[in-house]
Design a protein around this motif. Structure first.
Motif, PDB file in Angstrom:
ATOM      1  N   ALA A 185      -4.276   6.688  -6.236  1.00  0.00           N
ATOM      2  CA  ALA A 185      -3.056   7.274  -5.666  1.00  0.00           C
ATOM      3  C   ALA A 185      -3.386   8.494  -4.814  1.00  0.00           C
ATOM      4  O   ALA A 185      -2.830   8.671  -3.730  1.00  0.00           O
ATOM      5  N   LYS A 186      -4.299   9.306  -5.299  1.00  0.00           N
ATOM      6  CA  LYS A 186      -4.697  10.514  -4.554  1.00  0.00           C
ATOM      7  C   LYS A 186      -5.318  10.132  -3.217  1.00  0.00           C
ATOM      8  O   LYS A 186      -5.002  10.726  -2.184  1.00  0.00           O
ATOM      9  N   LEU A 187      -6.178   9.124  -3.217  1.00  0.00           N
ATOM     10  CA  LEU A 187      -6.808   8.663  -1.978  1.00  0.00           C
ATOM     11  C   LEU A 187      -5.754   8.138  -1.004  1.00  0.00           C
ATOM     12  O   LEU A 187      -5.763   8.483   0.181  1.00  0.00           O
ATOM     13  N   ALA A 188      -4.827   7.337  -1.508  1.00  0.00           N
ATOM     14  CA  ALA A 188      -3.764   6.790  -0.658  1.00  0.00           C
ATOM     15  C   ALA A 188      -2.918   7.918  -0.074  1.00  0.00           C
ATOM     16  O   ALA A 188      -2.566   7.888   1.113  1.00  0.00           O
ATOM     17  N   LYS A 189      -2.594   8.898  -0.879  1.00  0.00           N
ATOM     18  CA  LYS A 189      -1.807  10.045  -0.417  1.00  0.00           C
ATOM     19  C   LYS A 189      -2.535  10.771   0.697  1.00  0.00           C
ATOM     20  O   LYS A 189      -1.960  11.076   1.742  1.00  0.00           O
ATOM     21  N   GLU A 190      -3.826  11.047   0.477  1.00  0.00           N
ATOM     22  CA  GLU A 190      -4.613  11.772   1.477  1.00  0.00           C
ATOM     23  C   GLU A 190      -4.718  11.007   2.788  1.00  0.00           C
ATOM     24  O   GLU A 190      -4.618  11.585   3.865  1.00  0.00           O
ATOM     25  N   LYS A 191      -4.904   9.701   2.705  1.00  0.00           N
ATOM     26  CA  LYS A 191      -5.116   8.888   3.911  1.00  0.00           C
ATOM     27  C   LYS A 191      -3.815   8.529   4.627  1.00  0.00           C
ATOM     28  O   LYS A 191      -3.804   8.371   5.846  1.00  0.00           O
ATOM     29  N   VAL A 248       5.306   3.674  -4.748  1.00  0.00           N
ATOM     30  CA  VAL A 248       4.148   2.808  -4.928  1.00  0.00           C
ATOM     31  C   VAL A 248       3.328   3.401  -6.063  1.00  0.00           C
ATOM     32  O   VAL A 248       2.985   4.577  -6.033  1.00  0.00           O
ATOM     33  N   GLU A 249       3.031   2.571  -7.061  1.00  0.00           N
ATOM     34  CA  GLU A 249       2.248   3.040  -8.197  1.00  0.00           C
ATOM     35  C   GLU A 249       0.914   2.317  -8.236  1.00  0.00           C
ATOM     36  O   GLU A 249       0.862   1.090  -8.176  1.00  0.00           O
ATOM     37  N   PHE A 250      -0.152   3.104  -8.309  1.00  0.00           N
ATOM     38  CA  PHE A 250      -1.501   2.564  -8.370  1.00  0.00           C
ATOM     39  C   PHE A 250      -1.988   2.513  -9.812  1.00  0.00           C
ATOM     40  O   PHE A 250      -1.429   3.148 -10.702  1.00  0.00           O
TER      41      PHE A 250
END
Length: 157
Positions: free
Chosen positions: A72-78, A64-66
């Motif tokens: 992307a960092k937020l999605a990874k963390e959450k 998945v590319e933001f």
């Protein structure tokens, strides 16, 4: 010299996530729905088996590319470790996942014993390791490309 690094680590690689350990019941649409709250998804690659007995079934991972690396960092963390259909998702930056695989296959050393003099950019100790990883990736891609051409030739005969 720096252009070679950008072939593999461009701006897109900073905002592209590897999403693994996907349950086979998770659809492409469900994946997009899970990740869209964290930002604008500009590209998504849901991988399927293309041959063999599992042809047409999901492979259990996707990319998945933001729009931005912050999204992307937020999605990874959450999303890393979040349960989806009873399985914890594995979410990493795609670049990190690929480098981990290369380290596993080629070791953490400077890879193959060949001297790589293209990285004489300064005294940074991390530079040699990064150049070794890039060389390993290039070798892997070359091998994959050659294997692909061999398979195409076999099918044509």
């Amino acid at each position: 010299m720096d252009k070679d690094n950008n072939v593999f680590f461009d701006d897109k690689s900073e905002s592209r996530l590897y999403v693994g350990n996907l349950d086979l019941r998770i659809t492409e649409a469900a994946l997009i729905k899970m990740f869209s709250p964290f930002g604008k998804i500009v590209f998504e690659d849901f991988l399927w088996h293309t041959c063999g007995p599992k042809r047409g079934e999901p492979r259990g991972y996707a990319f998945v590319e933001f729009r931005t690396k912050e999204e992307a960092k937020l999605a990874k963390e959450k999303m890393h470790g979040k349960l989806a259909c009873g399985r914890p998702l594995v979410v990493r930056f795609a670049r990190d996942k690929y480098l981990m695989e290369m380290e596993g296959k080629y070791g953490k050393s400077s890879g193959g014993g060949g001297s790589n003099k293209s990285n004489v950019s300064g005294p940074e100790s991390g530079q040699t390791s990064r150049s070794a990883k890039i060389a390993a990736i290039k070798n892997k891609l070359k091998t994959m490309d050659e294997e692909g051409h061999d398979k195409k030739r076999q099918k044509q005969h």
